[in-house]
Design a protein around this motif. Sequence first.
Motif, PDB file in Angstrom:
ATOM      1  N   ASN A   1       0.849  -1.193   0.000  1.00  0.00           N
ATOM      2  CA  ASN A   1       0.000   0.000   0.000  1.00  0.00           C
ATOM      3  C   ASN A   1       0.892   1.253   0.000  1.00  0.00           C
ATOM      4  O   ASN A   1       1.075   1.901   1.022  1.00  0.00           O
ATOM      5  CB  ASN A   1      -0.929  -0.018   1.218  1.00  0.00           C
ATOM      6  N   ILE A   2       1.425   1.563  -1.168  1.00  0.00           N
ATOM      7  CA  ILE A   2       2.393   2.657  -1.311  1.00  0.00           C
ATOM      8  C   ILE A   2       1.753   4.008  -0.995  1.00  0.00           C
ATOM      9  O   ILE A   2       2.339   4.832  -0.298  1.00  0.00           O
ATOM     10  CB  ILE A   2       2.992   2.690  -2.745  1.00  0.00           C
ATOM     11  N   GLY A   3       0.542   4.232  -1.495  1.00  0.00           N
ATOM     12  CA  GLY A   3      -0.135   5.515  -1.278  1.00  0.00           C
ATOM     13  C   GLY A   3      -0.320   5.827   0.192  1.00  0.00           C
ATOM     14  O   GLY A   3      -0.009   6.934   0.648  1.00  0.00           O
ATOM     15  N   ALA A   4      -0.812   4.865   0.953  1.00  0.00           N
ATOM     16  CA  ALA A   4      -1.018   5.085   2.393  1.00  0.00           C
ATOM     17  C   ALA A   4       0.319   5.230   3.115  1.00  0.00           C
ATOM     18  O   ALA A   4       0.454   6.055   4.026  1.00  0.00           O
ATOM     19  CB  ALA A   4      -1.822   3.940   2.995  1.00  0.00           C
ATOM     20  N   ALA A   5       1.309   4.453   2.694  1.00  0.00           N
ATOM     21  CA  ALA A   5       2.637   4.550   3.312  1.00  0.00           C
ATOM     22  C   ALA A   5       3.232   5.940   3.092  1.00  0.00           C
ATOM     23  O   ALA A   5       3.852   6.505   3.995  1.00  0.00           O
ATOM     24  CB  ALA A   5       3.573   3.484   2.748  1.00  0.00           C
ATOM     25  N   ARG A   6       3.014   6.504   1.900  1.00  0.00           N
ATOM     26  CA  ARG A   6       3.530   7.850   1.612  1.00  0.00           C
ATOM     27  C   ARG A   6       2.959   8.868   2.595  1.00  0.00           C
ATOM     28  O   ARG A   6       3.678   9.745   3.085  1.00  0.00           O
ATOM     29  CB  ARG A   6       3.184   8.278   0.189  1.00  0.00           C
ATOM     30  N   ILE A   7       1.675   8.761   2.882  1.00  0.00           N
ATOM     31  CA  ILE A   7       1.029   9.708   3.803  1.00  0.00           C
ATOM     32  C   ILE A   7       1.663   9.619   5.188  1.00  0.00           C
ATOM     33  O   ILE A   7       2.002  10.634   5.803  1.00  0.00           O
ATOM     34  CB  ILE A   7      -0.493   9.439   3.869  1.00  0.00           C
ATOM     35  N   VAL A   8       1.845   8.401   5.673  1.00  0.00           N
ATOM     36  CA  VAL A   8       2.438   8.195   7.000  1.00  0.00           C
ATOM     37  C   VAL A   8       3.894   8.675   7.007  1.00  0.00           C
ATOM     38  O   VAL A   8       4.334   9.354   7.941  1.00  0.00           O
ATOM     39  CB  VAL A   8       2.341   6.704   7.408  1.00  0.00           C
ATOM     40  N   LEU A   9       4.629   8.348   5.954  1.00  0.00           N
ATOM     41  CA  LEU A   9       6.041   8.748   5.886  1.00  0.00           C
ATOM     42  C   LEU A   9       6.205  10.250   5.754  1.00  0.00           C
ATOM     43  O   LEU A   9       7.170  10.813   6.282  1.00  0.00           O
ATOM     44  CB  LEU A   9       6.736   8.027   4.726  1.00  0.00           C
ATOM     45  N   GLU A  10       5.284  10.907   5.052  1.00  0.00           N
ATOM     46  CA  GLU A  10       5.361  12.371   4.950  1.00  0.00           C
ATOM     47  C   GLU A  10       5.245  12.995   6.332  1.00  0.00           C
ATOM     48  O   GLU A  10       5.980  13.921   6.670  1.00  0.00           O
ATOM     49  CB  GLU A  10       4.275  12.910   4.017  1.00  0.00           C
ATOM     50  N   ARG A  11       4.327  12.467   7.132  1.00  0.00           N
ATOM     51  CA  ARG A  11       4.163  12.984   8.494  1.00  0.00           C
ATOM     52  C   ARG A  11       5.436  12.748   9.314  1.00  0.00           C
ATOM     53  O   ARG A  11       5.899  13.634  10.022  1.00  0.00           O
ATOM     54  CB  ARG A  11       2.966  12.328   9.179  1.00  0.00           C
ATOM     55  N   ALA A  12       6.018  11.557   9.186  1.00  0.00           N
ATOM     56  CA  ALA A  12       7.250  11.240   9.919  1.00  0.00           C
ATOM     57  C   ALA A  12       8.413  12.107   9.435  1.00  0.00           C
ATOM     58  O   ALA A  12       9.225  12.574  10.234  1.00  0.00           O
ATOM     59  CB  ALA A  12       7.587   9.766   9.778  1.00  0.00           C
ATOM     60  N   ALA A  13       8.481  12.344   8.122  1.00  0.00           N
ATOM     61  CA  ALA A  13       9.560  13.166   7.569  1.00  0.00           C
ATOM     62  C   ALA A  13       9.454  14.604   8.046  1.00  0.00           C
ATOM     63  O   ALA A  13      10.473  15.281   8.244  1.00  0.00           O
ATOM     64  CB  ALA A  13       9.545  13.102   6.044  1.00  0.00           C
ATOM     65  N   GLU A  14       8.227  15.083   8.244  1.00  0.00           N
ATOM     66  CA  GLU A  14       8.018  16.449   8.735  1.00  0.00           C
ATOM     67  C   GLU A  14       8.595  16.638  10.131  1.00  0.00           C
ATOM     68  O   GLU A  14       8.913  17.749  10.524  1.00  0.00           O
ATOM     69  CB  GLU A  14       6.526  16.796   8.743  1.00  0.00           C
TER      70      GLU A  14
ATOM     71  N   GLY B   1      11.398  15.610  10.918  1.00  0.00           N
ATOM     72  CA  GLY B   1      12.846  15.714  10.732  1.00  0.00           C
ATOM     73  C   GLY B   1      13.561  14.374  10.710  1.00  0.00           C
ATOM     74  O   GLY B   1      14.781  14.335  10.838  1.00  0.00           O
ATOM     75  N   SER B   2      12.835  13.294  10.540  1.00  0.00           N
ATOM     76  CA  SER B   2      13.447  11.963  10.529  1.00  0.00           C
ATOM     77  C   SER B   2      14.126  11.680   9.189  1.00  0.00           C
ATOM     78  O   SER B   2      13.441  11.560   8.168  1.00  0.00           O
ATOM     79  CB  SER B   2      12.370  10.900  10.797  1.00  0.00           C
ATOM     80  N   PRO B   3      15.469  11.536   9.188  1.00  0.00           N
ATOM     81  CA  PRO B   3      16.162  11.206   7.943  1.00  0.00           C
ATOM     82  C   PRO B   3      15.730   9.837   7.406  1.00  0.00           C
ATOM     83  O   PRO B   3      15.630   9.644   6.198  1.00  0.00           O
ATOM     84  CB  PRO B   3      17.642  11.192   8.319  1.00  0.00           C
ATOM     85  N   GLN B   4      15.461   8.880   8.296  1.00  0.00           N
ATOM     86  CA  GLN B   4      15.036   7.550   7.869  1.00  0.00           C
ATOM     87  C   GLN B   4      13.679   7.624   7.162  1.00  0.00           C
ATOM     88  O   GLN B   4      13.460   6.944   6.165  1.00  0.00           O
ATOM     89  CB  GLN B   4      14.960   6.595   9.075  1.00  0.00           C
ATOM     90  N   ALA B   5      12.799   8.470   7.667  1.00  0.00           N
ATOM     91  CA  ALA B   5      11.492   8.642   7.020  1.00  0.00           C
ATOM     92  C   ALA B   5      11.667   9.257   5.635  1.00  0.00           C
ATOM     93  O   ALA B   5      11.005   8.839   4.685  1.00  0.00           O
ATOM     94  CB  ALA B   5      10.578   9.505   7.881  1.00  0.00           C
ATOM     95  N   SER B   6      12.551  10.235   5.521  1.00  0.00           N
ATOM     96  CA  SER B   6      12.817  10.851   4.212  1.00  0.00           C
ATOM     97  C   SER B   6      13.351   9.812   3.233  1.00  0.00           C
ATOM     98  O   SER B   6      12.962   9.788   2.064  1.00  0.00           O
ATOM     99  CB  SER B   6      13.826  11.995   4.348  1.00  0.00           C
ATOM    100  N   PHE B   7      14.225   8.937   3.727  1.00  0.00           N
ATOM    101  CA  PHE B   7      14.799   7.890   2.880  1.00  0.00           C
ATOM    102  C   PHE B   7      13.717   6.921   2.419  1.00  0.00           C
ATOM    103  O   PHE B   7      13.614   6.604   1.230  1.00  0.00           O
ATOM    104  CB  PHE B   7      15.902   7.144   3.647  1.00  0.00           C
TER     105      PHE B   7
END
Length: 85
Positions: free
Chosen positions: A14-27, A29-35
């Motif tokens: 589920n790439i679309g849903a994962a993107r939403i969660v990862l965007e929040r994590a990246a916000e 400041g998590s480098p791992q989330a950005s990766f």
Amino acid sequence: RLMARAGALLAQGNIGAARIVLERAAETGSPQASFMLAETYDPVILSTWGTYGTRGEATKARELYAKAHAGGIQEAKNRFDALSQ
């Protein structure tokens, strides 16, 4: 918690849903989330995952890999360079 949720979503394909969660994590400041978020936009990675119906965006992936590399994730530089060729 966000990273665990994103990992579970990616495992389900589920790439679309994962993107939403990862965007929040990246916000946060998590480098791992950005990766991980960059991977969801990387056409090469999407292809190796055998993903269908999700379009890659190399420009967005490069931007996120650069952010992850700046945060200390060395592998992000290799991925960035591969997309730049």
